[in-house]
Design a protein around this motif. Structure first.
Motif, mmCIF file in Angstrom:
data_model
loop_
_atom_site.group_PDB
_atom_site.id
_atom_site.type_symbol
_atom_site.label_atom_id
_atom_site.label_comp_id
_atom_site.label_asym_id
_atom_site.label_seq_id
_atom_site.Cartn_x
_atom_site.Cartn_y
_atom_site.Cartn_z
ATOM 1 N N SER A 92 0.822 -1.203 0.000
ATOM 2 C CA SER A 92 0.000 0.000 0.000
ATOM 3 C C SER A 92 0.857 1.254 0.000
ATOM 4 C CB SER A 92 -0.940 0.007 1.210
ATOM 5 O OG SER A 92 -0.186 0.030 2.403
ATOM 6 N N ARG A 93 1.960 1.222 0.738
ATOM 7 C CA ARG A 93 2.782 2.426 0.830
ATOM 8 C C ARG A 93 3.600 2.643 -0.430
ATOM 9 N NH1 ARG A 93 4.947 1.838 7.050
ATOM 10 N NH2 ARG A 93 3.041 2.505 8.072
ATOM 11 N N ASN A 94 4.040 1.544 -1.066
ATOM 12 C CA ASN A 94 4.917 1.702 -2.207
ATOM 13 C C ASN A 94 4.167 1.875 -3.519
ATOM 14 O OD1 ASN A 94 7.598 1.538 -1.103
ATOM 15 N ND2 ASN A 94 7.082 -0.548 -0.530
ATOM 16 N N SER A 95 2.968 1.299 -3.612
ATOM 17 C CA SER A 95 2.225 1.449 -4.855
ATOM 18 C C SER A 95 1.247 2.599 -4.774
ATOM 19 C CB SER A 95 1.495 0.137 -5.169
ATOM 20 O OG SER A 95 0.622 -0.207 -4.103
ATOM 21 N N TRP A 119 12.902 4.222 -0.959
ATOM 22 C CA TRP A 119 11.863 5.111 -0.429
ATOM 23 C C TRP A 119 11.123 4.378 0.683
ATOM 24 C CZ3 TRP A 119 10.260 10.120 -1.747
ATOM 25 C CH2 TRP A 119 9.049 10.542 -1.195
ATOM 26 N N VAL A 120 11.079 4.998 1.857
ATOM 27 C CA VAL A 120 10.406 4.361 2.979
ATOM 28 C C VAL A 120 9.662 5.419 3.774
ATOM 29 C CG1 VAL A 120 12.444 4.545 4.452
ATOM 30 C CG2 VAL A 120 10.714 2.850 4.991
ATOM 31 N N THR A 121 8.494 5.058 4.272
ATOM 32 C CA THR A 121 7.684 5.953 5.104
ATOM 33 C C THR A 121 7.640 5.400 6.514
ATOM 34 O OG1 THR A 121 6.311 6.533 3.204
ATOM 35 C CG2 THR A 121 5.425 7.025 5.395
ATOM 36 N N VAL A 122 8.026 6.217 7.470
ATOM 37 C CA VAL A 122 8.044 5.811 8.873
ATOM 38 C C VAL A 122 6.965 6.584 9.618
ATOM 39 C CG1 VAL A 122 9.433 5.539 10.959
ATOM 40 C CG2 VAL A 122 10.518 5.441 8.706
ATOM 41 N N LEU A 180 9.506 -2.138 8.801
ATOM 42 C CA LEU A 180 10.381 -1.081 8.305
ATOM 43 C C LEU A 180 11.543 -1.656 7.505
ATOM 44 C CD1 LEU A 180 10.744 1.992 8.417
ATOM 45 C CD2 LEU A 180 12.155 1.683 10.450
ATOM 46 N N LEU A 181 12.141 -2.732 7.994
ATOM 47 C CA LEU A 181 13.244 -3.363 7.275
ATOM 48 C C LEU A 181 12.796 -3.876 5.902
ATOM 49 C CD1 LEU A 181 14.878 -5.393 10.200
ATOM 50 C CD2 LEU A 181 15.864 -3.420 9.031
ATOM 51 N N ILE A 182 11.623 -4.503 5.873
ATOM 52 C CA ILE A 182 11.110 -5.044 4.615
ATOM 53 C C ILE A 182 10.801 -3.915 3.637
ATOM 54 C CG2 ILE A 182 9.172 -6.291 3.577
ATOM 55 C CD1 ILE A 182 9.114 -8.077 6.023
ATOM 56 N N GLN A 183 10.264 -2.806 4.142
ATOM 57 C CA GLN A 183 9.981 -1.665 3.269
ATOM 58 C C GLN A 183 11.242 -1.153 2.599
ATOM 59 O OE1 GLN A 183 7.296 1.667 3.971
ATOM 60 N NE2 GLN A 183 6.952 0.792 6.005
ATOM 61 N N VAL A 184 12.307 -0.978 3.389
ATOM 62 C CA VAL A 184 13.555 -0.438 2.848
ATOM 63 C C VAL A 184 14.130 -1.370 1.796
ATOM 64 C CG1 VAL A 184 15.920 0.242 3.398
ATOM 65 C CG2 VAL A 184 14.059 0.826 4.969
ATOM 66 N N ILE A 235 14.604 -0.951 -2.373
ATOM 67 C CA ILE A 235 15.898 -1.029 -3.046
ATOM 68 C C ILE A 235 15.892 -2.090 -4.150
ATOM 69 C CG2 ILE A 235 18.337 -1.618 -2.712
ATOM 70 C CD1 ILE A 235 18.108 -0.448 0.103
ATOM 71 N N ASP A 236 15.330 -3.256 -3.835
ATOM 72 C CA ASP A 236 15.299 -4.365 -4.798
ATOM 73 C C ASP A 236 14.014 -5.155 -4.586
ATOM 74 O OD1 ASP A 236 17.590 -7.128 -5.615
ATOM 75 O OD2 ASP A 236 15.688 -6.462 -6.480
ATOM 76 N N ASP A 237 13.037 -4.959 -5.482
ATOM 77 C CA ASP A 237 11.759 -5.632 -5.292
ATOM 78 C C ASP A 237 11.823 -7.112 -5.655
ATOM 79 O OD1 ASP A 237 10.269 -4.243 -8.339
ATOM 80 O OD2 ASP A 237 12.077 -5.431 -7.990
ATOM 81 N N GLY A 238 12.984 -7.596 -6.084
ATOM 82 C CA GLY A 238 13.107 -9.004 -6.413
ATOM 83 C C GLY A 238 13.550 -9.865 -5.243
#
Length: 815
Positions: free
Chosen positions: A152-155, A222-225, A234-238, A242-245
């Protein structure tokens, strides 16, 4: 959220440990020390439990908020019971009091202690349930939250940012981009700061997607805290950014740390201190451009709508979100001039009442405030619109209200200054004027921010705000109080303790019928004063009408803040000596009575008088909490029973029975003193003194003055010193501000010699009698500003530096 609880605990500490104050050490209070001690330990334990725990896996966030509110209500109830008890004891022991039975001297804390135990048990149950949760289930739950939140935050979040019109940020983006990409051994860190809704995320995204930045940095994330966050999420967001793969859902927290460490190892070369970029409001032109783009989607604005449209954007005060909100309103309305004119006239009130629009967006700033700043912010909602707030007064009242948390060795005033600066840095407070030292002298609150404070204050039941009444004031208060009582079945005193009004109200009506005890009464009348009401207020406390005083005292017994400097009093009304919970008192007096020293909770005392001097009683040291004592006349101190904790005082003259300032006020930080001939003036022993003003008689003196090395600011007025004494001042290692007024030195030539003012940043010369000033560039290595003013205007100061004549700088010099 618990600063007032901390202050209450400080009071409990005094009741438990203070053995040298006869006002506290009476038999009624001594008998209750075990209860005070138990309550103190329980409150401290709950603060550690609810506010200082670091259990990040505790997911019951809403339940925790409810528990904290319940604890605060229980603590308020306990303080109410203790304060009523203290008032009862004081009334019975006070020889001037004819109302000894208005309160009963009993300490009933059983219900409060049961409430605290209940809160503690519920918290422990929550923790146990959380610990019993199956590890795999917890992992699944967190993974679902992480993946769902990340998507939700990234898309959705990113798309929303991309859809926004980016107006007015070109120069800001260029500054940040160049700073990030400048050549150097170390990478830069840039912080974008500004008011909530001003466009920080929009600007960050503009830089993040800038083609040059994309090309320059091979790794971008890009990360929202949010204010409440989960570490794993938070770790997974960062890493996903960086690399969605990457396959992260099955990784342990330790593995996530290792992956992130490998991905961002270049960050070891980042600078420790980077650029702090303060984002400014939009200009009127930028605001207008943004409005047009949002409303007309690229089409031109009709000519008949330009004038009302620009008025609307002007009223948005450069806040992008305000502009966007109004654009949304205008886009749904007919494009008629009359419609837009009507909206332009009511745009401020519309935006203030639109809870789904501007205020809810600006509320991001409030929701991101640390807990210790929230009460301070809500207090600002009590001031009228465009009210010029005297900052020192605001800090003193914050302290009296119990908003300031103790922190290490800093004074409460220094901590309060930090709170105000923090609110300024968050663009919630606007600085209007500063002192020479750089401290804030006067400030104000933006209309929209003030409206947010008012709305949140109502939600939090922070104060009772009396607007222009359509029915009687008594009926308004009665309805409000009844509503509060009906909403509190277990805890009876969770109530608005502050009454705020901009109207000319009848103070006496607040006590009929007796209301729950009022802690603060803040009146800001627009045109008239409260002199008549204050006179009636004093009339009751003069004890002339005992029957009415009982009803009146019940309502105002717990007052913390009281302003009576509008009414000139011949004598101090004995009934005021019963208000033992006063922390802040401003009063006009002809003489200083001993009974005022019964107010042992006083922190700040400001006295106005028409006398040239006022004698302080020897029992002034009973004011064990007094930190500020000021007067417009000289205070004469003939004797003192014990040292005080004063930090600020003005014009104190020591009598024959007092040796020196250090024995009276060992903690003094700001001092104004009158100099007399034939006296030794040793200020060197005042190890905390930072600000000193010396006022002389205006004629030649030969007394030696010794200054402490801690001195930062020195003002000399009519001292009649010799210029040779200036070398003593030049040698002070921490002096930053020097103000010389009204012929403070003898002679018309000032030669500074070769010794430097080591830290002097500001020098002010006012009504000076010198005609020539010879100096060297080595004398002022840190000087930033020189002000010179001559109100008489009968000479021109000749300034010579390194043998060269310099032009004189003549702006107005202010204290």
């Amino acid at each position: 959220m618990y600063a007032d609880v901390q202050m209450f605990m400080g009071k409990l500490q005094q009741l438990i440990n203070c053995n040298d104050n006869e006002l506290i050490n009476n038999q009624s209070i001594l008998c209750e020390r075990p209860q005070f001690h138990l309550l103190y330990e329980e409150l401290g334990s709950m603060i550690q439990t609810l506010f200082n725990h670091e259990d990040q896996d505790l997911h019951n966030f809403e339940e925790m908020k409810k528990l904290k509110k319940r604890f605060k209500a229980a603590a308020e109830e306990a303080e109410y019971i203790v304060d009523i008890f203290l008032s009862a004891v004081h009334c019975r022991n006070n020889r001037y009091s004819p109302i000894s039975n208005v309160f009963q001297p009993y300490l009933h804390l059983e219900v409060v202690m049961r409430s605290i135990d209940s809160i503690k048990m519920e918290f422990m149950t929550m923790r146990m349930d959380n610990m019993k949760m199956d590890a795999s289930q917890r992992t699944d739950r967190l993974q679902m939250q992480s993946s769902g939140t990340s998507r939700s935050r990234n898309s959705i979040g990113s798309n929303k940012v991309k859809e926004e019109m980016v107006v007015g940020f070109d120069r800001d983006a260029e500054i940040i981009r160049d700073k990030l990409a400048e050549d150097g051994k170390h990478l830069d860190v840039v912080s974008i700061v500004g008011m909530g809704g001003i466009g920080k995320s929009t600007l960050a995204n503009k830089v993040f997607t800038d083609p040059f930045v994309v090309y320059h940095f091979h790794i971008r994330g890009w990360v929202t805290v949010s204010q409440t966050y989960d570490k794993r999420d938070l770790l997974i967001q960062v890493l996903s950014s960086i690399d969605d793969g990457l396959e992260l859902e099955e990784a342990t927290n330790s593995q996530l740390h290792q992956i992130l460490h490998r991905s961002l190892y270049f960050a070891w070369h980042a600078k420790l201190h980077g650029l702090i970029h303060h984002l400014q409001h939009l200009t009127e032109e930028e605001s207008w451009k943004l409005l047009c783009e949002k409303v007309f989607k690229g089409d031109e604005c009709p000519k008949w709508l330009i004038k009302p449209g620009k008025q609307i954007t002007k009223n948005c005060h450069g806040l992008p979100l305000s502009v966007v909100v109004m654009a949304g309103v205008l886009a749904k309305e007919p494009r008629h001039k009359d419609v837009w004119l009507k909206i332009s006239y009511s745009v401020h009130s519309y935006m203030a009442s639109d809870k789904k629009g501007c205020l809810e967006t600006i509320a991001l700033s409030y929701h991101h405030l640390p807990l210790h700043l929230r009460d301070c912010f809500l207090y600002l909602g009590g001031f009228p619109e465009d009210y010029k707030i005297h900052s020192p007064w605001l800090l003193w009242v914050w302290m009296a209200e119990g908003f300031i948390q103790e922190d290490g060795n800093q004074s409460l005033e220094e901590i309060a200054k930090g709170y105000l600066v923090d609110l300024v840095d968050r663009n919630l407070v606007i600085v209007q004027k500063r002192y020479l030292s750089g401290d804030i002298r006067r400030c104000k609150v933006h209309d929209l921010v003030r409206q947010l404070s008012v709305e949140k204050g109502k939600e939090e039941r922070f104060f009772l705000k009396i607007e222009p009444p359509s029915i009687g004031l008594c009926d308004i208060i009665r309805k409000q109080i009844n509503k509060l009582r009906n909403q509190n079945k277990v805890i009876t005193t969770s109530k608005r303790r502050r009454v705020v009004t901009n109207q000319e109200i009848d103070i006496m009506s607040l006590s009929h019928p007796p209301t729950p005890s009022i802690r603060s009464l803040l009146c800001y009348p627009k045109k008239t004063t409260l002199t008549d009401n204050i006179t009636e207020f004093i009339h009751f406390f003069s004890l002339r009408r005992v029957l009415n005083l009982e009803k009146f005292f019940r309502s105002f017994a717990l007052l913390r803040v009281l302003h009576l400097d509008k009414s000139k009093l011949i004598g101090f009304p004995p009934g005021l000596g019963l208000l033992v919970h006063l922390r802040h008192l401003e009063i006009w007096l002809q003489s200083f009575p001993q009974s005022i020293c019964n107010l042992w909770n006083l922190q700040t005392l400001f006295v106005s008088t028409s006398s040239s001097s006022m004698v302080l009683p020897s029992n002034i040291s009973n004011l064990v909490n007094l930190r500020h004592l000021t007067c417009n006349a000289d205070f004469y101190l003939p004797s003192i029973e014990k040292p005080m904790k004063l930090e600020v005082t003005t014009k104190v003259v020591l009598g024959d029975g007092v040796d020196n300032f250090q024995k009276c006020f060992p903690r003094i930080k700001r001092l104004t003193s009158t100099l007399y001939s034939g006296e030794e003036n040793d200020f060197e022993v005042l190890h905390y003194l930072q600000v000193l003003m010396l006022i002389g008689p205006g004629y030649s003196r030969r007394n030696h003055i010794r200054f402490p090395a801690t001195l930062k600011e020195l003002t000399l007025v009519r001292c009649g010193l010799l210029w040779s004494d200036m070398s003593i001042i030049q040698s002070l290692p921490n002096l930053e501000i020097l103000i010389l007024k009204d012929n403070c030195f003898e002679g018309t030539l000032w030669e500074t010699g070769e010794e430097p003012f080591q830290q002097l940043k500001f020098l002010c010369l006012e009504e000076f009698n010198i005609k020539k000033w010879e100096s060297s560039s080595i004398n002022f290595p840190c000087l930033k500003e020189l002000q010179e003013q001559d109100d008489v205007g009968n000479y021109e100061l000749e300034i010579i530096i390194d043998g060269r004549k310099m032009p004189s700088c003549v702006p107005k010099c202010e204290d």
